[in-house]
Design an enzyme around this catalytic site. Structure first.
Site, short mmCIF file in Angstrom:
data_model
loop_
_atom_site.label_atom_id
_atom_site.label_comp_id
_atom_site.label_asym_id
_atom_site.label_seq_id
_atom_site.Cartn_x
_atom_site.Cartn_y
_atom_site.Cartn_z
N LYS A 112 0.83 -1.22 0.00
CA LYS A 112 0.00 0.00 0.00
C LYS A 112 0.86 1.26 0.00
O LYS A 112 0.48 2.26 -0.60
CB LYS A 112 -0.97 -0.01 1.18
CG LYS A 112 -2.09 -1.02 1.01
CD LYS A 112 -3.29 -0.71 1.89
CE LYS A 112 -4.44 -1.67 1.51
NZ LYS A 112 -5.63 -1.47 2.31
N LYS A 194 -4.46 -9.99 -6.14
CA LYS A 194 -5.76 -10.33 -5.56
C LYS A 194 -6.83 -9.36 -6.03
O LYS A 194 -6.55 -8.21 -6.39
CB LYS A 194 -5.67 -10.38 -4.04
CG LYS A 194 -5.59 -9.04 -3.34
CD LYS A 194 -6.05 -9.12 -1.88
CE LYS A 194 -6.31 -7.71 -1.37
NZ LYS A 194 -7.13 -7.59 -0.20
N LYS A 197 -11.17 -4.19 -3.86
CA LYS A 197 -12.24 -3.22 -4.08
C LYS A 197 -11.70 -1.84 -4.40
O LYS A 197 -12.42 -0.98 -4.89
CB LYS A 197 -13.19 -3.17 -2.89
CG LYS A 197 -12.61 -2.77 -1.55
CD LYS A 197 -13.76 -2.57 -0.56
CE LYS A 197 -13.66 -3.41 0.68
NZ LYS A 197 -12.52 -3.10 1.56
P1 ATP Z 1 -8.70 -2.93 -0.10
O1 ATP Z 1 -8.95 -3.70 -1.37
O2 ATP Z 1 -9.40 -1.61 -0.06
O3 ATP Z 1 -7.29 -2.91 0.31
P2 ATP Z 1 -9.56 -5.24 1.23
O4 ATP Z 1 -10.75 -5.67 0.47
O5 ATP Z 1 -8.29 -5.97 1.07
O6 ATP Z 1 -9.42 -3.70 1.03
P3 ATP Z 1 -11.01 -5.46 3.71
O7 ATP Z 1 -12.19 -4.73 3.29
O8 ATP Z 1 -10.65 -5.14 5.09
O9 ATP Z 1 -9.75 -5.24 2.80
O10 ATP Z 1 -11.22 -7.01 3.59
C1 ATP Z 1 -12.27 -7.65 4.26
C2 ATP Z 1 -12.01 -9.13 4.26
O11 ATP Z 1 -11.99 -9.62 2.92
C3 ATP Z 1 -10.65 -9.51 4.86
O12 ATP Z 1 -10.85 -10.64 5.68
C4 ATP Z 1 -9.80 -9.88 3.67
O13 ATP Z 1 -8.84 -10.85 3.98
C5 ATP Z 1 -10.84 -10.44 2.73
N1 ATP Z 1 -10.41 -10.30 1.34
C6 ATP Z 1 -10.04 -9.16 0.72
N2 ATP Z 1 -9.74 -9.38 -0.56
C7 ATP Z 1 -9.91 -10.71 -0.78
C8 ATP Z 1 -9.74 -11.56 -1.91
N3 ATP Z 1 -9.35 -11.08 -3.07
N4 ATP Z 1 -10.00 -12.88 -1.76
C9 ATP Z 1 -10.42 -13.38 -0.57
N5 ATP Z 1 -10.60 -12.63 0.53
C10 ATP Z 1 -10.34 -11.31 0.45
#
Ligand code: ATP
Ligand code: LTN
Length: 334
Positions: A112, A194, A197
């Protein structure tokens, strides 16, 4: 007494099917057998700049999605992190017992930080806030995607250190709960990273509020490979394996079963059925979401959730403060 579960999602955008499959879907499954608390971690989101209006809308949006996917306020505590001041207070206590090197090693921080013009001290300190979230609720199990494994390891180390210094069994040592498949859903456009969002390329993710026609378009245009056969082979056919993970998680069918059916069906037919499955899962969630988002019912759920969360969190915070020696005797001042 049921075992305790805690998890959170950041209001940093609209959750994707990666968030849903990797974490949120599991939240719902745990409600009956565990004592569950789910947070909208808005203080985590501000480690990078967020437009104020969008942040407050997204915060409510995550809350509505929690309920829309099936979280039941009678079974789970649902609340907004900034409604419970103990999180930021406990994070300070955690920070004072965490090595700078430990924080600098976190891969999410390094990834990040690269994308930010201003790398805030909050972005570096962020795992300490996550540790605070978890220990305040004496959480034993933490349903998360694979990317959070390192933060959970840091939490476990912190608990060992704290309990060694201040007293055995003061804090509970948590364990991650990562789904055996679907713990890391990949970008539809770049299967080396990965699904996220906050990806600038919106075709890389399917958001939980995407319309059916957008979902179908995004899956049709997902990158594949030149093999031409559907196999579960993460090394050589990462993109197809990713679609299999999505299909399997959302249908409940095993990967083997899907590979048997689609092995020679052609990518066109396979993608079209994956898209139908995604739409079938998201449509009812979206209907419930739109009923809730502007409804007082949602506000009431968050008020009740904040009250319940405050009670538990304040109690644990006092326990931590007492252990550390942050107490005074009021009688000395009179
Ligand atoms: P950003 O993309 O804004 O960095 P994020 O989606 O990684 O955010 P969170 O919103 O906190 O972060 O994630 C919520 C949950 O979703 C966490 O448990 C994270 O591990 C899971 N998660 C995030 N992205 C993935 C993915 N691509 N596949 C599976 N699980 C995910
Ligand atoms: N750091 C997590 C979100 C998060 C979390 C938590 C998850 C914040 N606090 C406590 C589980 C438990 C993320 O970025 N996905």
């Amino acid at each position: 007494m049921k075992p305790t579960v805690f998890s959170g999602v950041q209001p940093s955008g609209i959750p994707t099917i990666g968030n849903y499959i990797g974490a949120m879907k599991g939240f719902v499954d745990l409600q009956d057998d565990y004592d569950t608390t789910y947070c909208i971690v808005n203080q985590h989101a501000i480690t990078v700049y967020q437009d104020p209006k969008t942040l407050s809308q997204s915060t409510r949006m995550i809350a509505a999605l929690y309920v829309a996917i099936g979280l039941d306020p009678n079974k789970s505590i649902i609340f907004i992190q900034s409604d419970v001041p103990a999180h930021a207070q406990a994070a300070w206590l955690v920070l004072c017992q965490t090595g700078l090197g430990e924080l600098e090693r976190m891969t999410q921080f390094k990834d990040k930080a690269q994308k930010q013009e201003l790398v805030s001290a909050g972005l570096l300190s962020y795992p300490a806030l996550m540790v605070a979230d978890i220990v305040l609720y004496d959480a034993q199990y933490i349903p998360v995607g694979e990317d959070q494994k390192q933060h959970l390891e840091l939490t476990r180390n912190f608990v060992d250190r704290f309990n060694n210094r201040y007293g055995k069994d003061l804090l509970v040592k948590p364990e991650p709960m990562i789904p055996s498949s679907g713990g890391r859903i990949l970008s539809l456009q770049d299967p080396t990273s990965k699904m996220s969002k906050s990806d600038v390329n919106t075709r890389g993710f399917i958001s939980m509020l995407d319309e059916p026609k957008t979902i179908i378009k995004k899956i049709k245009s997902a990158v594949t490979d030149s093999v031409g056969e559907v196999n579960y082979d993460k090394e050589n056919q990462a993109a197809i394996s990713n679609l299999l993970d999505i299909y399997s998680a959302l249908s409940g069918r095993s990967i083997d079963d899907l590979v048997n059916e689609y092995h020679s069906a052609g990518y066109g037919k396979f993608k079209s059925d994956v898209a139908d499955q995604v739409v079938a899962v998201l449509e009812p969630i979206q209907q419930k979401y739109y009923r809730l988002i502007d409804n007082q019912e949602l506000t009431d759920i968050l008020i009740d959730g904040a009250k319940a969360a405050n009670e538990t969190a304040t109690r644990t915070l006092s326990r931590m403060e007492r252990a550390i020696g942050l107490t005074y005797k009021p009688s000395l001042y009179v």
